[in-house]
Design a protein around this motif. Structure first.
Motif, PDB file in Angstrom:
ATOM      1  N   ASN A  26       0.845  -1.203   0.000  1.00 56.99           N
ATOM      2  CA  ASN A  26       0.000   0.000   0.000  1.00 56.99           C
ATOM      3  C   ASN A  26       0.878   1.250   0.000  1.00 56.99           C
ATOM      4  OD1 ASN A  26       0.871   0.241   2.723  1.00 56.99           O
ATOM      5  ND2 ASN A  26      -0.797  -1.132   3.362  1.00 56.99           N
ATOM      6  N   ASP A  27       0.272   2.411   0.225  1.00 49.37           N
ATOM      7  CA  ASP A  27       1.027   3.669   0.164  1.00 49.37           C
ATOM      8  C   ASP A  27       2.127   3.750   1.216  1.00 49.37           C
ATOM      9  OD1 ASP A  27      -0.347   4.556  -1.989  1.00 49.37           O
ATOM     10  OD2 ASP A  27      -1.757   5.803  -0.876  1.00 49.37           O
ATOM     11  N   ILE A  28       1.999   2.978   2.298  1.00 51.29           N
ATOM     12  CA  ILE A  28       3.009   3.049   3.361  1.00 51.29           C
ATOM     13  C   ILE A  28       4.365   2.537   2.850  1.00 51.29           C
ATOM     14  CG2 ILE A  28       3.642   2.146   5.651  1.00 51.29           C
ATOM     15  CD1 ILE A  28       0.601   2.083   6.272  1.00 51.29           C
ATOM     16  N   ASN A  29       4.348   1.521   1.982  1.00 53.36           N
ATOM     17  CA  ASN A  29       5.630   0.979   1.495  1.00 53.36           C
ATOM     18  C   ASN A  29       5.890   1.259   0.009  1.00 53.36           C
ATOM     19  OD1 ASN A  29       3.804  -1.100   0.503  1.00 53.36           O
ATOM     20  ND2 ASN A  29       4.076  -2.165   2.442  1.00 53.36           N
ATOM     21  N   HIS A  30       4.976   1.983  -0.630  1.00 51.32           N
ATOM     22  CA  HIS A  30       5.088   2.237  -2.071  1.00 51.32           C
ATOM     23  C   HIS A  30       6.399   2.955  -2.430  1.00 51.32           C
ATOM     24  CE1 HIS A  30       3.881   3.117  -6.156  1.00 51.32           C
ATOM     25  NE2 HIS A  30       3.998   4.415  -5.940  1.00 51.32           N
ATOM     26  N   LEU A  32       9.203   3.113  -0.780  1.00 53.43           N
ATOM     27  CA  LEU A  32      10.357   2.235  -0.525  1.00 53.43           C
ATOM     28  C   LEU A  32      10.607   1.333  -1.737  1.00 53.43           C
ATOM     29  CD1 LEU A  32      12.454   0.841   1.434  1.00 53.43           C
ATOM     30  CD2 LEU A  32      10.600  -0.746   1.988  1.00 53.43           C
ATOM     31  N   TYR A  33       9.539   0.713  -2.246  1.00 53.29           N
ATOM     32  CA  TYR A  33       9.703  -0.209  -3.371  1.00 53.29           C
ATOM     33  C   TYR A  33      10.131   0.551  -4.629  1.00 53.29           C
ATOM     34  CZ  TYR A  33       7.313  -3.490  -0.248  1.00 53.29           C
ATOM     35  OH  TYR A  33       6.985  -4.267   0.820  1.00 53.29           O
ATOM     36  N   LYS A  34       9.646   1.776  -4.770  1.00 51.60           N
ATOM     37  CA  LYS A  34      10.069   2.596  -5.902  1.00 51.60           C
ATOM     38  C   LYS A  34      11.571   2.863  -5.842  1.00 51.60           C
ATOM     39  CE  LYS A  34       7.991   6.436  -7.895  1.00 51.60           C
ATOM     40  NZ  LYS A  34       7.019   7.500  -8.005  1.00 51.60           N
TER      41      LYS A  34
END
Length: 336
Positions: A26-30, A32-34
């Motif tokens: 979700n937006d919380i880890n988005h 980071l993955y980017k």
């Protein structure tokens, strides 16, 4: 168990690294993955590095699931309700793990047959009942079992025979499940000599330099011995501590500059185990390519507002919204 896949010598074996994340996307880890995957880190064949996401259902944004999959990552099942499963019956395991596979497909656009693996929440596996469910539902692998013996490190193996290592978190399977793979959680050592099967369960170092040092130390145990697949198993929340993230990103940079190290998905690693390629040919190994024209991104998502557990849950998806919030035993997906 084979001493070494394909009887390759260690020095001609590509060092495969599995980067995996558990829980909701979700937006919380988005962001980071980017930062991890969209800033130019590549494998030796020029393809972007890739990871496996063990996705649990609640709070997951299925638009982001679809986009990670379209970018070449692997999506696997981490259950719907994220509950302890050691007491689950085979049918309850099916409702949780196969149910989540149905949800990932229905709302994340990933074909059912491409959700091939699972990890049990809390690594709380269900022995024969869980593995029978995997076998019955044509899953390819599980990755929930810690392996303590790490000298030399363990390779993935099939459950055609009984497991060859100690059962760290019972109940472990006692029967044979032909064709089902275990991608073991080879244990790490933290800088104090403590053991952990996920990086975020290690005693956390206090500086970015120490994080980097701990990671290199564990990596070298694989890289300088038999080159068994090296695990980087995380929950994204660990990276919200700035020096954890800084040390990890530096480590990732080191790996992605090495010409004999590959960051691949669990499914890619299993395909390599089935057909082990030496360093001389691995750059042309088809399963490690990054051509996915059939994988569509989710650009225009709709937000589904659904009532669940006395509150509203928002689900973003490019697929039709469900009438009710999908849950264990009520995924809303008709069985084909």
């Amino acid at each position: 168990m084979a001493v070494h896949p394909g009887d390759l010598e260690a020095k001609s074996t590509p060092q495969l690294v599995l980067l995996t994340f558990d829980d909701s996307i979700n937006d919380i880890n988005h962001e980071l993955y980017k930062e991890m995957f969209e800033t130019g880190r590549k494998n030796p064949n020029g393809c972007p590095i890739s990871a496996t996401f063990y996705v649990s259902h609640e709070w997951t944004d299925y638009r982001q699931v679809q986009n990670l999959w379209a970018d070449g990552h692997e999506i696997a099942s981490h259950s719907i309700s994220h509950s302890f499963g050691e007491q689950f019956s085979t049918s309850k395991w099916e409702a949780e793990i196969n149910g989540q596979r149905e949800i990932i497909s229905a709302y994340g656009g990933v074909p059912v047959e491409e959700v091939r693996g699972m990890r049990a929440p809390f690594l709380s596996i269900g022995g024969n009942r869980m593995f029978k469910m995997l076998y019955n539902n044509n899953f390819t692998y599980d990755s929930s079992m810690p392996v303590y013996e790490n000298n030399p490190p363990s390779w993935p193996y099939t459950l055609d025979y009984k497991i060859h290592h100690d059962c760290m978190i019972p109940p472990c399977p006692g029967n044979s499940y032909p064709g089902v793979w275990e991608v073991p959680m080879s244990m790490w050592q933290d800088l104090n000599g403590g053991r952990c099967s996920m990086v975020d369960a290690c005693t956390a170092p206090e500086t970015a330099e120490e994080v980097y040092k701990m990671m290199i130390k564990n990596f070298e145990r694989h890289y300088t011995s038999n080159r068994a697949i090296f695990p980087l198993y995380f929950h994204a929340a660990w990276m919200t501590t700035e020096h954890h993230k800084e040390g990890f990103m530096a480590f990732l940079d080191t790996l992605s500059k090495m010409d004999d190290v590959w960051l691949v998905t669990s499914w890619q690693a299993i395909q390599w185990m089935r057909d082990p390629q030496p360093l001389s040919t691995v750059n042309n190994f088809k399963p490690f390519a990054c051509d996915h024209p059939e994988r569509q991104r989710c650009n225009k998502a709709k937000k589904c507002n659904l009532w669940h557990k006395s509150g509203v849950r928002y689900m973003s998806t490019c697929q039709p919204c469900p009438d009710k919030y999908p849950w264990t035993g009520a995924t809303g997906v008709s069985q084909s």
